[in-house]
Design an enzyme around this catalytic site. Structure first.
Site, PDB file in Angstrom:
ATOM      1  N   GLU A 274       0.820  -1.226   0.000  1.00 50.92           N
ATOM      2  CA  GLU A 274       0.000   0.000   0.000  1.00 50.92           C
ATOM      3  C   GLU A 274       0.845   1.263   0.000  1.00 50.92           C
ATOM      4  O   GLU A 274       0.393   2.320  -0.434  1.00 50.92           O
ATOM      5  CB  GLU A 274      -0.931   0.006   1.226  1.00 50.92           C
ATOM      6  CG  GLU A 274      -2.332  -0.423   0.866  1.00 50.92           C
ATOM      7  CD  GLU A 274      -3.336  -0.335   2.007  1.00 50.92           C
ATOM      8  OE1 GLU A 274      -4.324  -1.059   1.921  1.00 50.92           O
ATOM      9  OE2 GLU A 274      -3.148   0.420   2.972  1.00 50.92           O
ATOM     10  N   HIS A 295       7.701 -26.765  -1.909  1.00 48.64           N
ATOM     11  CA  HIS A 295       7.079 -27.847  -2.676  1.00 48.64           C
ATOM     12  C   HIS A 295       5.977 -27.326  -3.597  1.00 48.64           C
ATOM     13  O   HIS A 295       5.192 -28.098  -4.125  1.00 48.64           O
ATOM     14  CB  HIS A 295       6.541 -28.903  -1.714  1.00 48.64           C
ATOM     15  CG  HIS A 295       7.639 -29.521  -0.899  1.00 48.64           C
ATOM     16  ND1 HIS A 295       8.255 -30.702  -1.240  1.00 48.64           N
ATOM     17  CD2 HIS A 295       8.284 -29.070   0.211  1.00 48.64           C
ATOM     18  CE1 HIS A 295       9.220 -30.968  -0.368  1.00 48.64           C
ATOM     19  NE2 HIS A 295       9.246 -29.981   0.525  1.00 48.64           N
ATOM     20  N   LYS A 409     -13.824   0.586  -3.497  1.00 53.76           N
ATOM     21  CA  LYS A 409     -14.852   1.024  -2.540  1.00 53.76           C
ATOM     22  C   LYS A 409     -15.954   1.777  -3.272  1.00 53.76           C
ATOM     23  O   LYS A 409     -17.142   1.584  -3.019  1.00 53.76           O
ATOM     24  CB  LYS A 409     -14.235   1.933  -1.476  1.00 53.76           C
ATOM     25  CG  LYS A 409     -13.385   1.208  -0.471  1.00 53.76           C
ATOM     26  CD  LYS A 409     -13.024   2.169   0.663  1.00 53.76           C
ATOM     27  CE  LYS A 409     -12.040   1.547   1.620  1.00 53.76           C
ATOM     28  NZ  LYS A 409     -11.488   2.530   2.548  1.00 53.76           N
TER      29      LYS A 409
HETATM   30  O1  PA5 Z   1      -3.114   1.302   6.125  1.00 51.77           O
HETATM   31  C1  PA5 Z   1      -4.239   1.749   6.028  1.00 51.77           C
HETATM   32  O2  PA5 Z   1      -4.500   2.964   6.197  1.00 51.77           O
HETATM   33  C2  PA5 Z   1      -5.404   0.849   5.688  1.00 51.77           C
HETATM   34  O3  PA5 Z   1      -4.994  -0.458   5.504  1.00 51.77           O
HETATM   35  C3  PA5 Z   1      -6.449   0.871   6.786  1.00 51.77           C
HETATM   36  O4  PA5 Z   1      -5.837   0.461   7.985  1.00 51.77           O
HETATM   37  C4  PA5 Z   1      -7.612  -0.062   6.453  1.00 51.77           C
HETATM   38  O5  PA5 Z   1      -8.154   0.244   5.220  1.00 51.77           O
HETATM   39  C5  PA5 Z   1      -8.696   0.062   7.525  1.00 51.77           C
HETATM   40  O6  PA5 Z   1      -9.137   1.377   7.640  1.00 51.77           O
HETATM   41  P1  PA5 Z   1      -9.938   1.868   8.906  1.00 51.77           P
HETATM   42  O7  PA5 Z   1      -9.042   1.758  10.094  1.00 51.77           O
HETATM   43  O8  PA5 Z   1     -10.319   3.283   8.601  1.00 51.77           O
HETATM   44  O9  PA5 Z   1     -11.139   0.971   9.031  1.00 51.77           O
END
Ligand code: PA5
Length: 418
Positions: A274, A295, A409
């Site tokens: 990310e 494997h 989303k």
């Molecule tokens: O690293 C990040 O910002 C994301 O992975 C969030 O942690 C994830 O999408 C969850 O978001 P939230 O804490 O708003 O539910």
């Protein structure tokens, strides 16, 4: 007792420019001048950890531990992976049982979980910074209904909310119902939040020592402030990954021989995926669980397209003593291993794999953990986060946003006619 880094790299081959850029990127983090510098709250957290918050988390976790059989953590991505990584890597207590929800939309799992919890004493920790993420929000709706049926009004004494300081629907629910709340700081994003209550409260409930985890991270922070590359694992790792990428290796595999490190790999994958996968750039992070995956994926790594490099996560010492005994009949012909521990054999599997992959022209790094404990895992988590901050700058990216996550989303909300 420390984490070590080795790269099978010829440092003379690393360009001066890359070295200089990495050093500058590390300093830009330190000086808080790097891209996304409003999200650097995690950077100095271990050295100035709020003692009141630590006490609050430890007291809350004691209360939970004394009153529940199952502790359910609701969250997704950065809001649960850090806790799960540490708990799976280190925990050997069995009580309370720790279970997870809200990390996918599969109905069988949630239905079975609700059924399983019927006759158990339960506490919930719902974790979401935005408070609006669909998966945990839906799981929380089901779980809260369940808690209402089971505990009535007193359910709110068993629900801990970890969310934003002032906004979002979880914050509202916490205020209306006077639920115990922990704050996710504004300047810390999900995947960098393991050393905030997002990770620390569940880790503490699992019986692990969060003070030691923070201390370990503090030790890494101290080492990362150094300007020279030696002894600065975050710098070394960022340089090696980018050096390999510049040579056409666009995929990194984090390989481990310890099944309990599976979720550490999942956390690492999210951290790098990310943070770096944007604007058509980024090293693709993948994981392998050896020897299992030798494997299945071993063939490709050894012999397939040469686009990979590998980082081995190795644990040197183990507290487990399983030993092979001599067998009179020796029908399985394994007596040559008599008196060897399973860990010894696993270590030889690592050494053999490293040699084979190097011979197969796979560039390799090795990150060595002396033994699995809170201190060393704290160090490791910090090294990875800091290195990610350096590495993303080498790609000229802001590691702290995730614009790509919004695309799915948007579609799902449209399809669901939100
Ligand atoms: O690293 C990040 O910002 C994301 O992975 C969030 O942690 C994830 O999408 C969850 O978001 P939230 O804490 O708003 O539910």
């Amino acid at each position: 007792m420390t984490v070590k880094f080795k790269s099978i790299i010829d440092w003379n081959d690393v360009s001066e420019t890359l070295l200089e850029k990495a050093l500058a990127a590390n300093m830009a983090l330190k000086d808080k001048t790097s891209p996304g510098n409003d999200f650097l709250g995690w950077l100095n957290l271990p050295e100035k950890f709020d003692k009141g918050l630590l006490k609050d988390m430890e007291e809350t976790s004691e209360l939970i531990r004394g009153n529940c059989q199952v502790f359910v953590i609701i969250g997704i991505g950065g809001s649960y992976l850090g806790a799960r990584a540490v708990i799976d890597a280190l925990r050997n207590e069995t009580s309370p049982e720790i279970l997870y929800a809200g990390h996918h939309l599969g109905s069988r799992y949630l239905e079975e979980l609700l059924e399983y919890l019927k006759d158990k004493e339960v506490f919930l920790n719902v974790i979401s910074k935005s408070g609006t993420t669909l998966e945990p929000a839906l799981a929380f709706r089901f779980m809260e209904e369940f808690m209402k049926k089971k505990y009535g009004k007193s359910r709110w004494k068993r629900i801990i909310i970890t969310t934003d300081r002032s906004k979002g629907s979880l914050k509202k629910a916490a205020e209306i119902n006077k639920a115990k709340t922990f704050v996710i700081p504004d300047d810390i994003g999900g995947r960098f939040s393991v050393l905030t209550p997002v990770g620390l409260l569940p880790i503490s409930v699992s019986g692990l020592n969060i003070k030691k985890l923070i201390e370990g991270a503090g030790k890494a922070l101290h080492k990362c402030e150094k300007k020279e590359v030696e002894n600065n694992i975050s710098l070394q790792y960022a340089i090696c990954r980018n050096h390999f990428m510049n040579k056409g290796r666009n995929i990194e595999i984090l390989s481990s021989f310890e099944p309990e490190l599976h979720y550490l790999g999942e956390w690492w994958k999210q951290l790098y995926g990310e943070s770096e996968g944007k604007e058509g750039k980024g090293i693709f992070p993948a994981t392998c669980q050896f020897t299992t995956d030798l494997h299945s994926m071993g063939q490709y790594i050894q012999d397939g397209q040469r686009m990979l490099f590998e980082t081995f996560l190795v644990v040197r010492k183990s507290k487990y003593k399983l030993r092979i005994r001599k067998n009179k009949k020796n029908l399985d012909s394994l007596n040559y291993l008599s008196e060897k521990t399973l860990d010894y054999i696993n270590m030889k599997a690592f050494e053999g794999t490293l040699k084979a992959h190097l011979e197969g022209n796979v560039p390799c790094n090795v990150i060595e953990i002396d033994e699995l404990n809170e201190h060393e895992i704290g160090e490791l988590l910090y090294y990875f986060m800091r290195s990610c901050g350096i590495s993303a700058q080498l790609l000229r990216l802001n590691p702290f946003n995730q614009p790509g996550v919004e695309a799915y989303k948007k579609n799902i909300y449209m399809l669901l006619k939100k």
